[in-house]
Scaffold this active site. Structure first.
Site, PDB file in Angstrom:
ATOM      1  N   TYR A  15      -2.953  -0.289  10.007  1.00 11.85           N
ATOM      2  CA  TYR A  15      -2.915  -0.701   8.604  1.00 11.85           C
ATOM      3  C   TYR A  15      -1.555  -0.388   7.988  1.00 11.85           C
ATOM      4  CZ  TYR A  15      -4.546  -1.075   3.735  1.00 11.85           C
ATOM      5  OH  TYR A  15      -4.709  -1.413   2.416  1.00 11.85           O
TER       6      TYR A  15
ATOM      7  N   SER B 148       0.842  -1.197   0.000  1.00 16.47           N
ATOM      8  CA  SER B 148       0.000   0.000   0.000  1.00 16.47           C
ATOM      9  C   SER B 148       0.875   1.243   0.000  1.00 16.47           C
ATOM     10  CB  SER B 148      -0.880   0.000   1.254  1.00 16.47           C
ATOM     11  OG  SER B 148      -1.476   1.253   1.488  1.00 16.47           O
TER      12      SER B 148
END
Length: 270
Positions: free
Chosen positions: A165, A152
């Site tokens: 995250y 990500s």
């Protein structure tokens, strides 16, 4: 005929394949000749995706799983090998976030819920490690295979809010690099491990964070657009070409790479 990008009859396993990105990639690969197996928790959604892909002429099936349960993933792998005899590619697309693992603008670090933080680490990072360990075995036996993990933008820089995250995705990037060297040194050059790092794409997970009910961007969404030189969010289909490359022989000398697909987000500084 150039066979570099030929993935006809590849058996491709996709964890988390019922999400917006996973289902788009699954359909693309199936329509390019691969036999796709979607692993996920949402059985009804999984069946709908299979129906959509098969109606379009692709080959796809769904198997229910829990990527944090090694026994369940082992059973999935055994069923796939029994039916197809091999696994050519694994896409580790399972992941997610939890409110308690985030820190909103009106909160501080002391508001972080450690239990939620741990669950986010497990879902994203451990949920990548377990399928990798399970599906790597048949790849080693056959002497060839490609694994693509999902990193990500949050792995490259410490974005606000997404504490858990971001930590998990940074771990996935590091794990990708570790496994690339580990596999090459111990199992040979036929086993490749890479990752893809999507920029910002509207999914069910982030829709409420990035867009208002009327479809306009939230403050967070506008911040993303300002940071993205292309000036827009990505379309899920724009991930498919990179995935295709990473699982095909076109990338046979590529391992340990985190391929960025972000409209320039990660390189823009001003």
């Amino acid at each position: 005929m150039n066979e570099l990008f030929n993935i006809k009859d590849y058996v491709v396993v996709i964890t988390g394949g019922t999400g917006v990105l996973g289902r788009t990639i699954a359909k693309y690969l199936a329509l390019n000749g691969a036999q796709v197996v979607i692993l996920g928790r949402k059985e009804i959604v999984g069946r709908e995706i299979v129906d959509e892909i098969t109606a379009a002429g692709g080959r796809c099936e769904f198997m229910k799983t829990d990527v944090m349960n090694q026994d369940a993933v082992e059973r999935n792998c055994a069923d796939i090998l029994s039916k197809y005899g091999r696994v050519d590619a694994l896409l580790n697309a399972a992941g997610g976030n939890m409110p308690g693992a985030t820190i909103s603008p009106d909160q501080t670090f002391f508001d972080l819920k450690v239990d939620d933080f741990q669950r986010v680490l497990e879902l994203n990072l451990t949920g990548t490690v377990i399928p990798t360990q399970v599906f790597l075995k048949p790849m080693v036996d056959q002497g060839k295979g490609a694994i693509v993990n999902f990193s990500s933008m949050a792995a490259f820089r410490p974005m606000t809010r997404v504490c858990g995250y971001a930590a998990a995705k940074a771990g996935i990037s590091n794990f990708t690099e570790f496994m690339a060297a580990e596999c090459a040194k111990k199992f040979g050059e036929g086993i490749r491990v890479n990752a893809i790092a999507p920029g910002f794409f509207i999914t069910e997970q982030n829709r409420a964070l990035l867009t208002n009910p009327d479809g306009t961007y939230t403050q967070r969404g506008n911040d993303v657009i300002r940071q993205t030189p292309f000036g827009r969010m990505g379309d899920p289909e724009e991930l498919c070409g990179t995935i295709h490359y990473l699982i095909s022989d076109a990338s046979r000398f590529v391992t340990g790479t985190v391929a960025v697909v972000d409209g320039g987000f990660n390189v823009f500084a001003m």
